[in-house]
Design an enzyme around this catalytic site. Structure first.
Site, PDB file in Angstrom:
ATOM      1  N   GLN A 385       9.557  12.743 -38.410  1.00 34.57           N
ATOM      2  CA  GLN A 385       8.198  13.279 -38.279  1.00 34.57           C
ATOM      3  C   GLN A 385       8.095  14.566 -39.078  1.00 34.57           C
ATOM      4  O   GLN A 385       9.039  15.355 -39.100  1.00 34.57           O
ATOM      5  CB  GLN A 385       7.905  13.626 -36.820  1.00 34.57           C
ATOM      6  CG  GLN A 385       7.732  12.442 -35.912  1.00 34.57           C
ATOM      7  CD  GLN A 385       7.404  12.915 -34.506  1.00 34.57           C
ATOM      8  OE1 GLN A 385       8.106  13.754 -33.942  1.00 34.57           O
ATOM      9  NE2 GLN A 385       6.342  12.387 -33.938  1.00 34.57           N
ATOM     10  N   ASP A 387       6.818  17.382 -38.320  1.00 30.73           N
ATOM     11  CA  ASP A 387       6.336  17.951 -37.071  1.00 30.73           C
ATOM     12  C   ASP A 387       6.139  19.451 -37.211  1.00 30.73           C
ATOM     13  O   ASP A 387       6.855  20.107 -37.956  1.00 30.73           O
ATOM     14  CB  ASP A 387       7.410  17.688 -36.009  1.00 30.73           C
ATOM     15  CG  ASP A 387       6.803  17.461 -34.645  1.00 30.73           C
ATOM     16  OD1 ASP A 387       5.592  17.686 -34.498  1.00 30.73           O
ATOM     17  OD2 ASP A 387       7.552  17.065 -33.735  1.00 30.73           O
ATOM     18  N   HIS A 389       4.784  22.951 -34.555  1.00 30.57           N
ATOM     19  CA  HIS A 389       4.150  23.462 -33.346  1.00 30.57           C
ATOM     20  C   HIS A 389       3.656  24.870 -33.623  1.00 30.57           C
ATOM     21  O   HIS A 389       4.345  25.654 -34.267  1.00 30.57           O
ATOM     22  CB  HIS A 389       5.135  23.436 -32.184  1.00 30.57           C
ATOM     23  CG  HIS A 389       5.532  22.042 -31.830  1.00 30.57           C
ATOM     24  ND1 HIS A 389       6.650  21.444 -32.356  1.00 30.57           N
ATOM     25  CD2 HIS A 389       4.918  21.110 -31.063  1.00 30.57           C
ATOM     26  CE1 HIS A 389       6.719  20.196 -31.900  1.00 30.57           C
ATOM     27  NE2 HIS A 389       5.676  19.965 -31.123  1.00 30.57           N
ATOM     28  N   LYS A 469      -7.632  16.340 -28.861  1.00 29.85           N
ATOM     29  CA  LYS A 469      -6.943  16.157 -30.142  1.00 29.85           C
ATOM     30  C   LYS A 469      -7.885  15.692 -31.248  1.00 29.85           C
ATOM     31  O   LYS A 469      -8.964  15.165 -30.979  1.00 29.85           O
ATOM     32  CB  LYS A 469      -5.790  15.168 -29.993  1.00 29.85           C
ATOM     33  CG  LYS A 469      -6.245  13.778 -29.574  1.00 29.85           C
ATOM     34  CD  LYS A 469      -5.096  12.784 -29.653  1.00 29.85           C
ATOM     35  CE  LYS A 469      -5.588  11.390 -29.295  1.00 29.85           C
ATOM     36  NZ  LYS A 469      -4.632  10.341 -29.569  1.00 29.85           N
TER      37      LYS A 469
HETATM   38 ZN   LIG Z   1       5.071  18.160 -30.474  1.00 30.73          ZN
END
Ligand SMILES: [Zn+2]
Ligand SMILES: [Zn+2]
Length: 642
Positions: A385, A387, A389, A469
């Site tokens: 991923q 990814d 945050h 989201k």
């Molecule tokens: Zn996450």
């Protein structure tokens, strides 16, 4: 829109169709999507009826819709042959042209059970047993309950009855009374299906309830549309999709493999594919560093306790591999990166002054997917991923989301995707977090979308239980859309992990946590790239940008010095080593979709030049090295081809 298929929805598969059928046909403008959904589902019934007329030994099961049509799973001892599909299609046309009414009937559990037992339909019986007590049980007739003749308007039958004049004699045995246990809804008459706008596509194996331990069934896939023109456009797109299939191109272009010996859904990146991945990752890292992100690396396994704290063990276990024992402690291979970023955060005490923190990782995760749903690079068991945050203050959400949208747009458009379909999903019935938190976060998402002036579809109540989201789908070269990017606010993990920061007044507060991915999965995004470009990658991505073809051995030495010079300047270049005739070398380069070839004969050696031929333009004449470099640089800078 979601058709109510409650009788089936306890099975994972009906809500998670293979990715291939999640494609939408955006060039195929649908006038009435709800009606088309009913048409597709009714087509499944009509097909099942046709099958049982032609092959009475067949047992029926279920027939939901897909994004392009429908399927029905049958239990029949003999396999369906291609000629059978033709026969079934013909029979379906009879049923459609007869314009039979579709009649809904409510019935008691006892009554229908007796009838099903008499019919000897074991799957229907199982479906009946899975309907929760107290729920209204309905069946749908095609034609009328007494086999072709209109029923008397009696107390048992509910729903609109047809005009008698609409019923024409047809080549359907008068004794056939066909019905299926179903929650509906359907169209009112079979004649609402355009007999020239549907087609049966294929037969595949399937298991009852998607369970490998249960009976093996035969699934017939069909496609149905509003008009024959739509059907035609869809079938052409399917042909084109076949030509672009990343599994086929991945093998032909030697990009990647998936090897049964190693296990399904695990991807091997071969040198050319790995070169591209390196370019993609490199680009991604630079874009993120430029965008104010910091990079993380985290482990691939961790103590199972971590996954209990995060909630994944309770709510996500069916998608996780089993844990392993290490010194009498259970360890879990990671299905997600999030808890690792949370632990990284919690390792220090953070002040509001540090916010926002943007932490990104190309994090490889492993998820258990049933072997039946694995599909090339699109649905795998191990993937990376992209990814990240973001930890921030409530007042920073809107600006952070906008930052993510901007970065997403930059990255996706650099990879050739400039059309998006954007979805905003809001608070579902069951959720964690406060009213105030949801309101604030949802407003922030809306505000960010408005600042981009992006149109979006609001999916009310479609958010995750932990926060609202935004999902972004990209449109590819043949008009299919693919879900890639997602941005999600999370009220859950900060709470579960008791995350804190020191606020301006010295108090301890919970940070806002945002999850986001732009490619989604590198493997899947790469599959989409292959199909989008049909393997003809733009120069900046092409694993080999230029191949030098010496006409004979006499030019090899000159050729090798050119290749060395270009390599040193950072281009991905090689020389054909086969010693074959020029014609063969050119054909080979074409098959391998090498974007630029440089041909060197005696004349080129004498004039210290190269004859250039590109996939896009064919022969473009001779160039010296300086000119060639300039052309390459221009194409690379524009993320285009020469
Ligand atoms: Zn996450
Ligand atoms: Zn139905």
């Amino acid at each position: 829109m979601i058709i109510n298929l409650r009788y089936y929805d306890n099975d994972y598969y009906y809500n998670n169709l293979p990715v291939v059928s999640q494609l939408t046909q955006s060039p195929l403008q649908i006038a009435n999507p709800e009606q088309l959904e009913r048409i597709r589902h009714t087509c499944a019934h009509v097909m099942a009826m046709a099958v049982q007329i032609l092959f009475p030994e067949t047992k029926v099961t279920i027939g939901p819709t897909t994004n392009t049509g429908f399927y029905y799973d049958f239990d029949r001892p003999e396999p369906f042959a291609p000629e059978d599909l033709k026969k079934i299609t013909k029979q379906m046309r009879f049923i459609i042209k007869a314009n039979l009414p579709i009649i809904r009937e409510e019935i008691t559990r006892e009554e229908i059970k007796a009838e099903i037992e008499q019919l000897g339909e074991p799957y229907k019986l199982e479906i009946l047993d899975s309907i929760p007590a107290g729920e209204t049980i309905t069946r749908y007739y095609i034609g009328s309950p007494d086999g072709g003749r209109l029923p008397n308007v009696g107390e048992k039958l509910k729903g609109a009855l047809p005009e008698p004049s609409l019923i024409k004699p047809v080549k359907i045995p008068a004794t056939v009374s066909w019905w299926d246990l179903c929650a509906g809804p359907h169209i009112n008459y079979t004649g609402e299906i355009n007999p020239n706008a549907f087609a049966l596509e294929s037969v595949a194996g399937a298991y009852w309830r998607g369970d490998e331990t249960k009976a093996q069934l035969q699934r017939i896939y069909g496609t149905a549309w509003e008009t024959p023109e739509q059907l035609d456009a869809y079938l052409k797109q399917q042909e084109e999709a076949k030509r672009r299939d990343h599994r086929k191109l991945g093998k032909e272009l030697k990009l990647f493999s998936i090897q049964e010996g190693a296990g399904g859904g695990l991807v091997f990146w071969h040198p050319r594919g790995a070169t591209m991945r390196y370019i993609i990752e490199d680009y991604w890292r630079k874009a993120h560093l430029d965008g104010g992100y910091e990079l993380l690396y985290t482990p691939h396994v961790a103590n199972l306790e971590l996954w209990k704290t995060s909630g994944h063990f309770d709510f996500y276990r069916e998608n996780m591999f089993d844990s392993m024992d290490i010194e009498e402690q259970a360890y879990q291979i990671k299905p997600m990166n999030c808890p690792f970023h949370v632990l990284t955060y919690k390792n220090d005490l953070h002040s509001y002054r540090e916010f926002p923190l943007r932490w990104a990782e190309l994090g490889t995760v492993y998820r258990y997917e049933r072997s039946g749903v694995l599909h090339g690079l699109m649905r795998v068991r191990g993937f990376t991923q992209d990814d990240a945050h973001i930890f921030c203050l409530p007042t920073q959400i809107a600006a952070e989301i906008l930052g993510v949208l901007n970065l997403t747009e930059k990255i996706l458009s650099d990879f050739g995707f400039k059309d998006y379909e954007v979805n905003l999903s809001t608070r579902p019935e069951k959720s964690v977090g406060t009213d105030e938190g949801w309101e604030l976060a949802t407003q922030a998402l809306v505000e960010a979308l408005n600042s981009k002036s992006w149109e979006y579809i609001e999916d009310k109540g479609g958010g995750a239980f932990y926060g609202p989201k935004i999902d972004i789908k990209i449109k590819d070269a043949i008009g299919r859309t693919w879900q890639c990017s997602t941005i999600q606010v999370d009220f859950n993990l900060p709470e579960r992990f008791d995350m804190e920061y020191v606020a301006a007044d010295g108090s301890r507060q919970r940070p806002i946590m945002i999850h986001r991915a732009i490619f989604g999965s590198l493997e899947r995004f790469y599959g989409i790239l292959i199909e989008n470009y049909a393997g003809d990658f733009p120069l900046w991505l092409a694993p080999i940008q230029l191949r030098l073809l010496p006409v004979s051995e006499a030019q090899r030495e000159y050729g090798e010095t050119v290749v060395a010079t270009l390599k040193e300047a950072g281009y991905r270049v090689e020389i054909d080593c086969t010693g074959e005739r020029l014609g063969k070398q050119i054909r080979k380069a074409e098959l391998e979709k090498i974007p630029v070839v440089a041909i060197v004969g005696n004349k080129e050696v004498e004039t210290q030049s190269l004859s250039i031929r590109t996939r896009q333009q064919g022969d473009i004449g001779t160039m010296d090295l300086t000119e060639l470099k300039k052309s390459l640089d221009d194409a690379i800078a524009n993320k285009a081809n020469m």
